[in-house]
Structures are given as C-alpha cells and as structure tokens.
Design a protein around this motif. Sequence first.
Motif, PDB file in Angstrom:
ATOM      1  N   TRP A 164      83.610   2.357  41.788  1.00 16.12           N
ATOM      2  CA  TRP A 164      83.206   3.641  42.325  1.00 16.12           C
ATOM      3  C   TRP A 164      84.345   4.269  43.113  1.00 16.12           C
ATOM      4  O   TRP A 164      84.625   5.445  43.002  1.00 16.12           O
ATOM      5  CB  TRP A 164      81.976   3.451  43.208  1.00 16.12           C
ATOM      6  CG  TRP A 164      81.582   4.729  43.842  1.00 16.12           C
ATOM      7  CD1 TRP A 164      80.884   5.745  43.261  1.00 16.12           C
ATOM      8  CD2 TRP A 164      81.899   5.167  45.140  1.00 16.12           C
ATOM      9  NE1 TRP A 164      80.746   6.774  44.136  1.00 16.12           N
ATOM     10  CE2 TRP A 164      81.357   6.453  45.287  1.00 16.12           C
ATOM     11  CE3 TRP A 164      82.609   4.599  46.206  1.00 16.12           C
ATOM     12  CZ2 TRP A 164      81.492   7.180  46.458  1.00 16.12           C
ATOM     13  CZ3 TRP A 164      82.733   5.323  47.366  1.00 16.12           C
ATOM     14  CH2 TRP A 164      82.172   6.606  47.484  1.00 16.12           C
TER      15      TRP A 164
ATOM     16  N   ARG B  62      87.558   3.648  42.817  1.00 18.00           N
ATOM     17  CA  ARG B  62      88.656   4.009  41.951  1.00 18.00           C
ATOM     18  C   ARG B  62      88.360   5.337  41.284  1.00 18.00           C
ATOM     19  O   ARG B  62      89.177   6.232  41.229  1.00 18.00           O
ATOM     20  CB  ARG B  62      88.837   2.914  40.901  1.00 18.00           C
ATOM     21  CG  ARG B  62      90.015   3.145  39.979  1.00 18.00           C
ATOM     22  CD  ARG B  62      89.813   2.401  38.702  1.00 18.00           C
ATOM     23  NE  ARG B  62      88.558   2.770  38.099  1.00 18.00           N
ATOM     24  CZ  ARG B  62      87.670   1.910  37.645  1.00 18.00           C
ATOM     25  NH1 ARG B  62      87.892   0.638  37.718  1.00 18.00           N
ATOM     26  NH2 ARG B  62      86.544   2.330  37.115  1.00 18.00           N
ATOM     27  N   GLN B  63      87.108   5.418  40.848  1.00 15.50           N
ATOM     28  CA  GLN B  63      86.725   6.624  40.153  1.00 15.50           C
ATOM     29  C   GLN B  63      86.780   7.816  41.064  1.00 15.50           C
ATOM     30  O   GLN B  63      87.221   8.880  40.701  1.00 15.50           O
ATOM     31  CB  GLN B  63      85.305   6.396  39.692  1.00 15.50           C
ATOM     32  CG  GLN B  63      84.916   7.269  38.563  1.00 15.50           C
ATOM     33  CD  GLN B  63      83.444   7.078  38.339  1.00 15.50           C
ATOM     34  OE1 GLN B  63      82.917   6.009  38.589  1.00 15.50           O
ATOM     35  NE2 GLN B  63      82.803   8.098  37.906  1.00 15.50           N
TER      36      GLN B  63
ATOM     37  N   ARG C 151      92.768  13.735  37.019  1.00 10.93           N
ATOM     38  CA  ARG C 151      92.126  13.010  35.934  1.00 10.93           C
ATOM     39  C   ARG C 151      93.223  12.565  34.977  1.00 10.93           C
ATOM     40  O   ARG C 151      94.273  13.179  34.869  1.00 10.93           O
ATOM     41  CB  ARG C 151      91.156  13.939  35.233  1.00 10.93           C
ATOM     42  CG  ARG C 151      90.139  14.513  36.189  1.00 10.93           C
ATOM     43  CD  ARG C 151      88.791  13.922  35.927  1.00 10.93           C
ATOM     44  NE  ARG C 151      88.278  14.444  34.678  1.00 10.93           N
ATOM     45  CZ  ARG C 151      87.821  15.662  34.538  1.00 10.93           C
ATOM     46  NH1 ARG C 151      87.816  16.476  35.548  1.00 10.93           N
ATOM     47  NH2 ARG C 151      87.369  16.073  33.401  1.00 10.93           N
TER      48      ARG C 151
ATOM     49  N   GLY D  92      81.517  17.736  51.991  1.00  9.81           N
ATOM     50  CA  GLY D  92      82.026  18.565  50.912  1.00  9.81           C
ATOM     51  C   GLY D  92      81.638  17.977  49.575  1.00  9.81           C
ATOM     52  O   GLY D  92      81.165  16.844  49.502  1.00  9.81           O
ATOM     53  N   LEU D  93      81.847  18.755  48.543  1.00 10.70           N
ATOM     54  CA  LEU D  93      81.564  18.272  47.189  1.00 10.70           C
ATOM     55  C   LEU D  93      82.580  17.194  46.831  1.00 10.70           C
ATOM     56  O   LEU D  93      83.603  17.073  47.499  1.00 10.70           O
ATOM     57  CB  LEU D  93      81.665  19.437  46.209  1.00 10.70           C
ATOM     58  CG  LEU D  93      80.631  20.554  46.405  1.00 10.70           C
ATOM     59  CD1 LEU D  93      80.983  21.750  45.539  1.00 10.70           C
ATOM     60  CD2 LEU D  93      79.250  20.045  46.075  1.00 10.70           C
ATOM     61  N   PRO D  94      82.334  16.422  45.778  1.00 13.55           N
ATOM     62  CA  PRO D  94      83.357  15.448  45.378  1.00 13.55           C
ATOM     63  C   PRO D  94      84.658  16.184  45.051  1.00 13.55           C
ATOM     64  O   PRO D  94      84.625  17.245  44.442  1.00 13.55           O
ATOM     65  CB  PRO D  94      82.771  14.813  44.108  1.00 13.55           C
ATOM     66  CG  PRO D  94      81.370  15.257  44.020  1.00 13.55           C
ATOM     67  CD  PRO D  94      81.170  16.430  44.890  1.00 13.55           C
TER      68      PRO D  94
ATOM     69  N   ARG E  69      79.373  11.766  52.354  1.00  9.94           N
ATOM     70  CA  ARG E  69      78.697  12.643  51.412  1.00  9.94           C
ATOM     71  C   ARG E  69      77.227  12.788  51.748  1.00  9.94           C
ATOM     72  O   ARG E  69      76.520  13.544  51.119  1.00  9.94           O
ATOM     73  CB  ARG E  69      78.879  12.116  49.997  1.00  9.94           C
ATOM     74  CG  ARG E  69      78.547  10.651  49.858  1.00  9.94           C
ATOM     75  CD  ARG E  69      78.872  10.160  48.476  1.00  9.94           C
ATOM     76  NE  ARG E  69      78.348   8.819  48.293  1.00  9.94           N
ATOM     77  CZ  ARG E  69      78.221   8.228  47.117  1.00  9.94           C
ATOM     78  NH1 ARG E  69      78.569   8.848  46.038  1.00  9.94           N
ATOM     79  NH2 ARG E  69      77.753   7.012  47.024  1.00  9.94           N
ATOM     80  N   GLU E  70      76.757  11.995  52.723  1.00 12.51           N
ATOM     81  CA  GLU E  70      75.340  12.043  53.068  1.00 12.51           C
ATOM     82  C   GLU E  70      75.121  12.999  54.234  1.00 12.51           C
ATOM     83  O   GLU E  70      75.506  12.725  55.361  1.00 12.51           O
ATOM     84  CB  GLU E  70      74.852  10.644  53.455  1.00 12.51           C
ATOM     85  CG  GLU E  70      75.025   9.589  52.392  1.00 12.51           C
ATOM     86  CD  GLU E  70      74.129   9.812  51.169  1.00 12.51           C
ATOM     87  OE1 GLU E  70      73.181  10.616  51.266  1.00 12.51           O
ATOM     88  OE2 GLU E  70      74.407   9.193  50.119  1.00 12.51           O
ATOM     89  N   LEU E  71      74.451  14.108  53.972  1.00 18.18           N
ATOM     90  CA  LEU E  71      74.177  15.049  55.058  1.00 18.18           C
ATOM     91  C   LEU E  71      73.287  14.413  56.120  1.00 18.18           C
ATOM     92  O   LEU E  71      73.319  14.802  57.280  1.00 18.18           O
ATOM     93  CB  LEU E  71      73.488  16.301  54.510  1.00 18.18           C
ATOM     94  CG  LEU E  71      74.390  17.387  53.939  1.00 18.18           C
ATOM     95  CD1 LEU E  71      73.604  18.652  53.734  1.00 18.18           C
ATOM     96  CD2 LEU E  71      75.572  17.648  54.847  1.00 18.18           C
TER      97      LEU E  71
ATOM     98  N   ARG F  65      74.724  24.712  48.916  1.00 17.91           N
ATOM     99  CA  ARG F  65      74.563  23.809  47.783  1.00 17.91           C
ATOM    100  C   ARG F  65      74.399  22.358  48.252  1.00 17.91           C
ATOM    101  O   ARG F  65      73.560  21.615  47.745  1.00 17.91           O
ATOM    102  CB  ARG F  65      75.790  23.928  46.874  1.00 17.91           C
ATOM    103  CG  ARG F  65      75.514  23.356  45.527  1.00 17.91           C
ATOM    104  CD  ARG F  65      76.585  23.673  44.532  1.00 17.91           C
ATOM    105  NE  ARG F  65      76.606  22.563  43.582  1.00 17.91           N
ATOM    106  CZ  ARG F  65      77.650  22.233  42.857  1.00 17.91           C
ATOM    107  NH1 ARG F  65      78.763  22.925  42.956  1.00 17.91           N
ATOM    108  NH2 ARG F  65      77.596  21.216  42.040  1.00 17.91           N
ATOM    109  N   LEU F  66      75.203  21.986  49.246  1.00 16.99           N
ATOM    110  CA  LEU F  66      75.088  20.624  49.778  1.00 16.99           C
ATOM    111  C   LEU F  66      73.716  20.398  50.382  1.00 16.99           C
ATOM    112  O   LEU F  66      73.100  19.352  50.194  1.00 16.99           O
ATOM    113  CB  LEU F  66      76.174  20.382  50.838  1.00 16.99           C
ATOM    114  CG  LEU F  66      77.609  20.303  50.339  1.00 16.99           C
ATOM    115  CD1 LEU F  66      78.568  20.304  51.517  1.00 16.99           C
ATOM    116  CD2 LEU F  66      77.804  19.040  49.519  1.00 16.99           C
TER     117      LEU F  66
ATOM    118  N   ALA G 270      71.051  20.000  47.760  1.00 21.21           N
ATOM    119  CA  ALA G 270      71.051  18.674  47.144  1.00 21.21           C
ATOM    120  C   ALA G 270      70.361  17.664  48.047  1.00 21.21           C
ATOM    121  O   ALA G 270      69.691  16.751  47.580  1.00 21.21           O
ATOM    122  CB  ALA G 270      72.479  18.234  46.855  1.00 21.21           C
ATOM    123  N   ALA G 271      70.532  17.835  49.355  1.00 24.66           N
ATOM    124  CA  ALA G 271      69.922  16.885  50.287  1.00 24.66           C
ATOM    125  C   ALA G 271      68.488  17.291  50.599  1.00 24.66           C
ATOM    126  O   ALA G 271      67.674  16.469  50.995  1.00 24.66           O
ATOM    127  CB  ALA G 271      70.738  16.835  51.569  1.00 24.66           C
TER     128      ALA G 271
END
Lengths: 608, 328
Positions: A10, A12-13, A21, A372-374, A544-546, A584-585, A588-589
């Motif tokens: 995860w 690494r990705q 990319r 923030g977004l990824p 990433r967790e609000l 948007r964030l 999503a939460a």
Amino acid sequence: MSTSQGNDDWRRQRSSAIVARYSAHPTVIGLWSRLSSFDRAILVLFVLILIVAAFGPLVAPYPPTFADPLQRLVSPNGAHPFGTDENGIDVLSRLIAAPRTDVLIAVIATTISVAIGAPLGVVAGYFEGADRRAMRWVSEGTLRLLDVVQAFPVFILAMVLVAIRGTGPVNVVLAVAFVNFPVFLRLVRSEILSLREHPYAEAAVALGNSELGVGFKHLLPNAWPTVLVQVSVTIGFAVLLTAGLSFVGAGVSPPTPELGAMIASGAKFMIIGQWWVALFPGLLLGLIVFTFAVMGDIVGKLMEPGQRTIPSRRPLSKDHIAPAAQAEAAAPSAQGAVLSVRGLAIEASGCPPILDGVSFDLMPGEILGVVGLPGSGKSILIRAIVRLLGQGLQRRAGHVVFRGKDLAELDEKKLRAIRGYEILPLLPNAKSQLNPLVRVGDLMVAHIRAHSRCSRREAHARAARMLGAIGIGDAEHWLAAYPHELSGGMAQRVCLAIALVHRPPLIIADEPTVGLDVTVQRQVLDLMIELCHQSGAAQVLATRELGIVAQYCNRVAVLHEGLIVEMGSVRDVLLTPRHAVTRRLIAAADLRAVSAAATTNTSSEIVR
Amino acid sequence: MTDPLVAVEGLVKRFYLKGQDYVGAINGISFEIGRGETLGLVGESGSGKTTVGRCLLRLVEPTDGRIRFEGSDITRLAKRELKPLRSRLQMVFQDPFASLNPRRTVRQTVEEPLALQRDAPARAWPGMIAEMLKRVGLGPQYLARFPIELTASEQQRVGIARALITSPKLVVLDEPTSTLDPTVREEILGLLRSLQSSMAVAYLFISHDIMAVERLSHRVAVMYLGHIVEQAPTAAIMADPRHPYTRALMSAVLSPDPTRRLPRNLVVGEIPSAINPRRECPFYNRCPIRLDRCLDDVPAMAEVGPQHGAACLRWRDTSELLAEVAPE
C-alpha cells in the motif's frame, strides 16, 4: 490477518501515486536514455560481437583454415596485422571466425540449461512445503539431486562428461548445458518461492487455475527478468568453459577456429617470444566474457518497470484558493510560531512542482491536520519539513523556519542534530522502521544518549519510564525484545516513546496509525495527543481520515495539487467548507458520519 | 433461513505449529448467507475473518466443520472438483495492485476466468469483457493497460470485474476498500452495491471497518479471536449492540463531525495470541464487564431478538453495565 502484509504494498503504491506513475510501454529511445555511457559502450560491443559471430568470416582477409607453409609464425605486419600461427594461418582471420564457435556453443548450451532448469525450478519452488506429500517429495528430490550434481567442480564434471562421450561440438554443448542447468533451477526456485506469496498467486488459485497453471502462467513470467540477467552472465561463463575444454583438448579440436584451442596452440610459443599467437585470442576471450557479464546488469536495468514520469499538473489560479489560506500565505511569519513554512515548493527535476508554495504557521501546542486527495502532496510536505525527501526530489523555493533557524538552508550535520531531537517525524508502518536486529531497549538507550549526556544505566531507566508512560507494562521484558516481537500498535507506541524522550517541541506525523486496528488506533492517538498536551508540543498530522482531524486537531489545512487551498479551525473548515476539494473530502467521509452519529449517540448513552 | 446460498456449520481452522501447539484461527463458527445477500464480517486483524473467506473458497483446508454451497457439501471436494465451482464462488482481494499479475494487461486479467472455465465460446469473450468493464466503469481504452498504469480505484475495479465476469453466486470481498483513500472507498462501495442489485450476487464482506460494513451489509457478524461474538441484521446491531466488543468497535470510530464529542474508549490493550486458545470467553482479558464465570466456557449465542444473537453472558444489560464500570 493479512493487514500488515498489505501495508508495504500500500505504501509503495501510494508513494508512486504521489510522485508519478510508471511507464509500462517503454520505447527504444526511452530504454537507451536510461543507460550510462559505459553501458551504452558495452551494448555496442555486444552487438559487434554478435555481428562478428554471424558474418565475421565474410569480411576476414583470409579463410580461417587457409595455411601458408611459407608464412609460419610471422610476427604482426601489414599483411598479417596479428601475425600468423605455427601452421601459417592468419591469426586475425581465425580470430574473426572463432567467436562463432564459442558463442554458438555457449548460447545453445545455455538455452538448454534454461529449458531444463526453469520448469524444474517452478515445480521445486511451487511445491516446496506443499500439503501433498508426493509433490513435496518431488520438490525435495529435485533439490537433493542438484546437491549431488553441484558437489563436483564444474570444470572437472564437464571434462568427465566429454571424456565419456568423446570430443566434438555436440558433446561440448551437452556438457556445458548439464553443468549450468542447476544455476537456473535454483534461481527459478528461489524466485518462485518468493513470488508464490504474492496476492496475485492466491488470486490465480481462486480463479480456478491448477497448481502448475499458477506456477507456469503467473509466476514464471514474473521470474523472467531475473532469469534473463543470469542467462547473459551464464553465456559468458559458458564461453569460458567451452574455451577451457578446448584448451585442454577436451572440446572443439583444430582446425575448427576456436579461441581455447588457439590459445593452447599458441601457449608453447609464448616462452620463445612469439607472443601474438596466444595473446590476441586470450584478449578476445576476456573481452567476450566481460561483455556478456556486464550485459547481465544492462538487461536487468532495461527490464526494470520503467522510468518515473510525472503527470502534468495545471497551475492553479489563485482565485481557487480560499481567502483565509491566501491571507496566511501572504502574511509574514507569526510571532512566537514554533514552525513557520513560507512558500515551500518541491519538485522532481524538470517536472511540475509537487508542492507549489505552501505556507503556514504553527503555534506551540497547536495540532494542525493536513488533509487532501491522494497525490495532493501531504506526505511530501511532512518529509519536506525535515528534508527527508527521497532521491530526485528537491526544494525549488521557500523556507522552513523552526525556532529561528531555516531548516531548508541548514547544513546536513546541524539538521541531523535537530531531526529526531527537537523535531520528530512519525511515519506510517512503525514496525518496518525499527531495525530488526536491535533490541527495543538498545534503540531507546542509543537515542536517549545521542542527544543528552547520561550513563547507560540512567538512559535505561528513562527508557523504562517512557514505556510505562505509553502504557506498555512489564517494561524490562519489552526493552529486551526485538522489534518482530512487537505488534504493529506496540511498535508505533515505541516509536512514539522514542519520539517523546527528549520532549520535542514539534512532532510531524504522516498517517501514524494507518494499518492499525481501530481500537488500537484510538489508543495510539489518545496517547499521542495526551503526551502533546503534557509537553506542549506542536504537531503537524497528515492523514486521509477526516475523523482523526475532527477529533484530534485544532486547525486543518486542505492540500490540493501541492497548494494549501483552505485552512482554518477544524470547526470552520469542516462545518462551512469553502473549497470544492474540501467539500469532496467531507462528502466522502460524510456518508460514514451518518452512521458514526448513530454510534456516537449510543456511546454517549453509555456515558450518561 | 430456508435454502440459504451458503451454510457454514461449526467451521474450525487450526494451523499446527511444532509439537502439539496450534493457532486457533477459527474456533467453531456457523453462519448462513442467503441469495443476493451481503453478510458483513467485522473484526480486527488476528480475529480470523480473512481465514473464513479463504476456507469458503477452499484456499486453505478447513480443519473441521461443514460448508454447504447451493445445497451441496464442498468441504471435502477434491482439488479438480473445485474448478467448476470457481465460476460460482469468487473473491476480491485486499490489495488491489498486488492481487493483479503485473505482467498482464487488463484484458488478459479479466479474460482469464473465461479461459479457465470455457463455458462461453472464445469469440464471445471480447464482448463479455467490454460489457463487464463497462459495468465497473472502465472504458475500452483500459484493455491494453498494465496494472501499474492504473490508479488504485481502477485497479480494484479490474479486480471486481475479474471476480464477476463469470456471474458468480457468491463473492468473498476480503477488505476490498481498506487500503483505499476514503474518497475512493465510497466509489468502490457504491459500485459493489449497484453490481449486487444488477447481478444478484451475494457477498461475504470481510472488513475491519465497521462503518464500511454497515454501508454494504444486510447482516453483520462480529468476529473476535476465531469466534463470532455477535450476529444480527445491520440495523439491529447498529442500534442495539449487545456484545461489549461490538460496542468497543463502534466507540473507536472517529466521527468526522467536529461538534460531536469523542466517545469514551471502551477497551484497552490488543487482541491476544491465538495460540492454543482456552475454552473461555475469548474477550475476557479486555472486557470491562467480565465475570469469573466467563472463564468457565465459551459463552453460547444468546438470542437477543429476531436473528440477533450475542455470545455474552451479560447481554441483557451491556450498555448499563458499561456505563457503570467506566464513567467519564
């Protein structure tokens, strides 16, 4: 159970998502540009050798077996640049013709080795430790057979084989192939052993592949890059072996032009001064073996997944940035700030910036969440503060002022004194950051003594107290433990304890609880914030967790495409978001918030 | 449940170590999944939930118990008898990137189940692949791409397409969203839900995230140390959780609403080792309301309500008891 295993992948990705990319369709020019000039020279040499092996005799000045009795052992001159041998054959012409024999034998023999070794390697690797006894025995038996073959010195074994079957090119090929196949068997087996643990191997079984189907269709293709590197090295070695066999008279015999035989026939003249007969074939042999060996490395480089390419990023217009964030960026550093970041820009050379002028101030005791977004640059920001950027990333502009010192300009030695002592970076997946060979206690003692003068005994006592403070009972037991004995949550708590030993005024954390179970995450975060409150440390926390931001932070910065697009108190930003990304964030939460609300209610019932 | 799609009875999985020692990954669990239904299986790492999914697909061999799928016992099927079963019983994996073969294009990956099963003629495959990719929201431009060229969301969509292309009856979703960013997580959960209604597939949704489970599941089973400690329809378990561990999982959820007070943390410590489990309540050493008699045996499933069971001796008044033992 597989959560921790997935973490590395995860990460690494995710890091590749941040920076770039891979290009999976490399072009010839792309591949060429990846090589150093030395590699390019070797590649040219390699192609030359192949051309000479294929077409050499066509351009040679004389036929390779044309003997002129009047011209025996002539020293190098205009007509014979490399001289002639004892039979009066032109050395240069024989040299041009000889690689064909050696290279051809080596290539065919190596191909046979791979053709035998690789499938056996797949079987041996895939069935090692298998449930079914019969398959396990096949795997076991193959390996024991190898042990027997490899117990003999390669050269002796090859000589024996040729002695049994008689000389001649075919028997040399068979002998060379036989002594080399264990190399590929072992190599493929070890590759398969590690590849079979990949989730896609399990996925292939779940799809209905047979065991051999998984091994040959899914795992073997992924082992090829490593095998090809070895193929090149082995061809070089096989050339040497062929020449060696011919040298001792057990391989290709004259008049067929062959390097080993040429060296053998010239060796006896070396001592009486006719050096050219043996020297030139010797040099050529060395060159060929060297070229193939280095080609192994080059093949490896070319088989790498690809070069990183940075996706292009449109410059954001300033109108898109919420006014509050704009104001803070424009203002001079606030008085009394622990950390003041101004216009920080990070880029990978020649590409659009990853961070594009980030500015914020952090007051003592303040906890700033970064969301923030990824790919928005959260992790890069955390690392950029203490200059822990990976290769290829550099600062283009901006300052990071920590207690009056600009960390961005500080020399590495002074920065090291601050990093880990006054500023503590907490990174995800704590377990992988602890050196597996160092006991927890030794690590903590070393860290304590690196920055403060005290005896080992004092440091040990302090380490034990620290473990107690973070809720790890039986401190002595855990101080003597190695990192693999800790669970993920415990490892993160140990990192936290190490972090807090010197009561740093600033902690910067990147997803410190990712991969931990929710109940453990709660405990680690509670502890982290409590310790921060006690010592008055400020904190930058990228996540990433609000939910983490909402419950643990004072302020929040929303990062988007390398810019802070919105910043303010957690309440303001989360309840009245201005920027589309923030919305948007939250969206999503939010779906989760509905259910979280229900839970919070039931839980507060308990409290009442 | 009448004629369930899957019925698991007394499933046990032990991994034997040296000598007599073993890891009790699953210690006798039973559950059913109806056609087109989603059962959420929640628990922390080490609870054995992933092993349950892998037992169902026979990727690991169950030690004891019985698994019935579409009415027939698949617990002891031979390896080659499993192959036709694979098209009806599929899996989506946790790590979207690592579960795709890096050297295969999207087309090759999605085509593989068709090629293995050979239920449809080869000339029908391209159409089926395009149709399946469309359903997961990927256009034909993705066909020639390699996994490394996809975002995490696209990778997981390919993983879902691969699992669903043979129109399976049951898909085991093993933490399909846990490595994804929250924004992507919502997309994937929504996709899974819409695919369920259009393809009438049942899911076993394995996750440590009780909120994600709630979003997708009709019923929820909570696992702890190889036991199911509570099982109920989603609404019932969310409104009225009776096992202290279920409560603990819920109290650990962090609400993104800053006006809500953080609920008190109910449990401390971590999940204990699963080596040689004793016959006692698995949650005993972390439980804030434990009793001595919890050590006597593994508590039986008490019937809390319709289809709602909790394996706790004190299920009648869990919330009052929890409020008493640890006031704020």
